[in-house]
Design a protein around this motif. Structure first.
Motif, mmCIF file in Angstrom:
data_model
loop_
_atom_site.group_PDB
_atom_site.id
_atom_site.type_symbol
_atom_site.label_atom_id
_atom_site.label_comp_id
_atom_site.label_asym_id
_atom_site.label_seq_id
_atom_site.Cartn_x
_atom_site.Cartn_y
_atom_site.Cartn_z
ATOM 1 N N ARG A 444 0.829 -1.204 0.000
ATOM 2 C CA ARG A 444 0.000 0.000 0.000
ATOM 3 C C ARG A 444 0.864 1.255 0.000
ATOM 4 O O ARG A 444 0.579 2.227 -0.704
ATOM 5 C CB ARG A 444 -0.932 -0.007 1.209
ATOM 6 N N GLU A 448 0.980 4.146 -2.843
ATOM 7 C CA GLU A 448 0.804 5.567 -2.565
ATOM 8 C C GLU A 448 1.967 6.378 -3.121
ATOM 9 O O GLU A 448 1.773 7.427 -3.748
ATOM 10 C CB GLU A 448 0.666 5.784 -1.056
ATOM 11 N N GLU A 452 1.968 9.230 -6.087
ATOM 12 C CA GLU A 452 2.560 10.560 -5.920
ATOM 13 C C GLU A 452 3.604 10.827 -7.008
ATOM 14 O O GLU A 452 3.694 11.932 -7.556
ATOM 15 C CB GLU A 452 3.191 10.679 -4.533
#
Length: 641
Positions: A444, A448, A452
């Motif tokens: 996870r 993320e 980004e």
């Protein structure tokens, strides 16, 4: 200076005298030979078959000390003899002359003489028509590949025959390898079909060997197996040897380095034998079954590696005979090893022995052809090539069998390990579950961070696009700059050239702009330039039209697909619109006019757009010289004034 001129004149005179003497000697030699030796020529007509084996009409000179055609033509008839198709092949010969004649009584014909032995060092062809020398051609793998008259793996010489002509050909052969001269007279269509079929067969064989080599190499890299490494080196050597024998290596790998072609056999053969010995050691597992055979294989492999470095430095013929002896000796020894291991119950030995036997059988048949015992009517290299391919495929099967045995052994070991691991699995389940949770969290986090990063990269890409756009825009006027104009000029020129459509250029200059700067200041001048740039942009309606600031107070406009009349109409509209502008800055009214030069052409070369730009510039200056506030079109007389 006078002495140098006299010296050059003397050298030139001596050169012409030597040429005349040489031609006279050649003429005398031709008449002398014609009176002593008259071979029966091949009679060629339009009804003749399109593939003619020339051996029946080929004669060979028995002397080996004749270096020139003049000397050869003076030889008596008893030095010539018919070439025997069943005679043994020789290795290494110098100044070997063969000759044949072709007579065409009634037809205009085009044929190609093919010499299907791509390994000859030098082939010099003298072509005579009715006893007169009309040309020479030098070929061979001792010369760069591009010097061949026809770009082919074998030696080809095209000939045009006219009615009533007798064509005589003399071939001077120099080679360190096999003197095999399969001469055939072909029609171009049949030769093309045969070449395509032959290239397909050769390509399939080379491709098969290369595929096996790469497959073995990848397995070796993935598994760290020495067996596959040695087998990959062995097959790679055989692939290069096969490609060299077919002339493929010289054509595609080293066409500009004939020196490699001269020594490649002397290097590849012992190197390939060394890898074969190392592969045999591994595949027969001599380390576990027979240590004496293992030592013999390693000693012979070391000897072969040594021969790889020694062979290029000794006499070529001696090196070839040495390698033939080494190949036969090692093949017999390895055959004996495989039979001993097969009778001893070694699992992979029988299949290995079958592969070795196929290769040896091919070598024996090729050897019998070379020494003249059998004459099958095809190339002597075919049996050994077939045997070689059979051996490689069989060895691949041996490796596959061994790999299967090793796989079964590993599976058995793995089964035992699984039984032991079953008892430990319950205690490790909790740790694995915890590790899975940690992995999920980590995944996870990675997702993320990846998201980004993607957002950042997208923003960076947008900024780069903005910077790129800014690099093509003039900062003062907002129109395209000079760099963008130059690139667009080249692109539109290519479109005009491809589509044969006219392209027009407008060169625009503000009249008496310096006085505006001097009288009203540079800020007013900049405002004037901006206003004119906006006006020019308004009058260009098509998306393909381009207005750019060319430099200072000059602008340039590209009008694709626009002829002379259209360009003059646009230019006049722009000139009139500018002259009617009421430019006011800081309370000052500035009357402005412009001069425009126009040129139009259909682009016909890469340099033409630059010339069109120069013509527009010349017409601009013509407009300024003739009173300004005008539109002038480029004419030829403009250059002359």
């Amino acid at each position: 200076m006078k002495n140098n001129a006299t010296y050059r004149s003397s050298c030139c005179y001596l050169y012409h005298v030597s040429v005349i003497i040489g031609l006279c000697l050649l003429f005398i030699g031709q008449h002398s030979w014609a009176s002593t030796f008259s071979p029966m020529p091949l009679r060629l007509t339009s009804d003749s078959i399109t593939k003619i084996e020339l051996q029946e009409w080929v004669y060979a000179n028995q002397s080996n000390d004749i270096g020139t055609l003049t000397q050869l033509l003076q030889q008596p008839e008893n030095t010539w003899g018919k070439v025997n198709a069943t005679q043994p092949y020789r290795i290494g010969i110098k100044n070997y002359w063969v000759s044949f004649s072709i007579f065409t009584p009634n037809d205009n014909l085009s044929r190609i003489i093919a010499l299907d032995n791509p390994l000859l060092d030098s082939v010099k062809i003298y072509h005579l028509i009715n006893g007169r020398l009309i040309g020479t051609e030098v070929m061979g793998d001792g010369l760069p590949f591009k010097q061949r008259p026809l770009q082919s793996n074998i030696f080809l010489y095209p000939v045009n025959f006219e009615p009533g002509d007798t064509h005589t050909f003399y071939f001077k052969i120099d080679t360190k390898g096999s003197v095999s001269l399969p001469l055939v007279l072909w029609s171009s269509n049949d030769l093309t079909q045969l070449t395509e079929t032959k290239n397909l067969f050769n390509g399939m064989q080379i491709g098969l060997l290369l595929a096996i080599c790469l497959f073995s190499l990848f397995i070796a890299l993935a598994s760290g197996s020495f067996s596959y490494s040695y087998y990959s080196g062995y097959v790679l050597g055989l692939t290069l040897l096969t490609a060299t024998i077919y002339g493929v290596s010289f054509r595609y790998l080293w066409p500009q380095w004939p020196i490699i072609q001269q020594y490649i056999f002397l290097i590849l053969i012992p190197l390939t034998l060394a890898f074969s010995l190392l592969f045999t050691e591994k595949v027969l597992q001599l380390k576990y079954h027979n240590l004496k055979m293992l030592r013999i294989c390693r000693v012979m492999a070391g000897l072969c590696f040594g021969l790889t470095f020694i062979m290029p430095f000794i006499n070529y013929s001696t090196a070839l005979y040495t390698l033939v002896f080494v190949v036969l000796t090692i093949s017999i020894i390895l055959m004996a090893f495989s039979l001993i291991q097969a009778f001893g119950g070694q699992r992979n030995a029988p299949l290995y022995a079958i592969g070795r036997f196929g290769f040896m059988l091919g070598c024996i048949v090729t050897g019998l052809i070379y020494i003249g015992i059998i004459s099958p009517g095809f190339s002597p290299l075919i049996p050994v090539m077939i045997g070689l391919t059979f051996e490689v495929i069989t060895m691949a099967a041996v490796l596959a069998s061994r790999y299967n045995d090793e796989r079964k052994a590993k599976l058995k070991i793995q089964q035992q390990a699984l039984e032991q691991a079953q008892r430990l699995r319950e205690t490790r389940e909790e740790a694995l579950r915890s590790e899975a949770e940690n992995s999920e969290k980590l995944e996870r986090m990675v997702q993320e961070r990846t998201l980004e990063l993607e957002v950042t990269l997208r923003e960076l890409n947008d900024v780069n696009q903005q910077l790129t756009e800014q690099n093509t825009i003039d900062s003062l006027t907002g129109v395209k700059n000079r760099s963008a104009f130059d690139r667009r000029l080249i692109a539109e020129g290519r479109i005009s050239r491809r589509q044969q459509t006219p392209m027009s250029l407008l060169m625009i200059d503000i009249d008496k702009f310096k006085s505006i700067n001097d009288q009203f200041g540079h800020l007013s001048g900049d405002y004037t330039i901006q206003t004119i740039a906006n006006t020019l942009s308004e009058y260009l309606k098509r998306p393909t039209d381009l207005v750019s600031r060319f430099g200072g107070e000059e602008f340039a406009i590209i009008l694709p697909c626009t002829d002379k009349d259209g360009a003059l109409l646009v230019a006049e509209q722009i000139r009139q619109a500018i002259s009617e502008l009421n430019i006011v800055h800081n309370g000052h009214t500035m009357p402005i006019t412009i001069s425009i030069g126009v040129s139009t052409a259909i682009i016909d070369s890469d340099e033409h757009p630059i010339l069109l730009l120069e013509q527009a510039d010349k017409s601009l200056y013509q407009a300024k010289r003739s009173g300004r506030n005008k539109v002038c079109y480029y004419q030829l007389e403009t250059d002359q004034t």
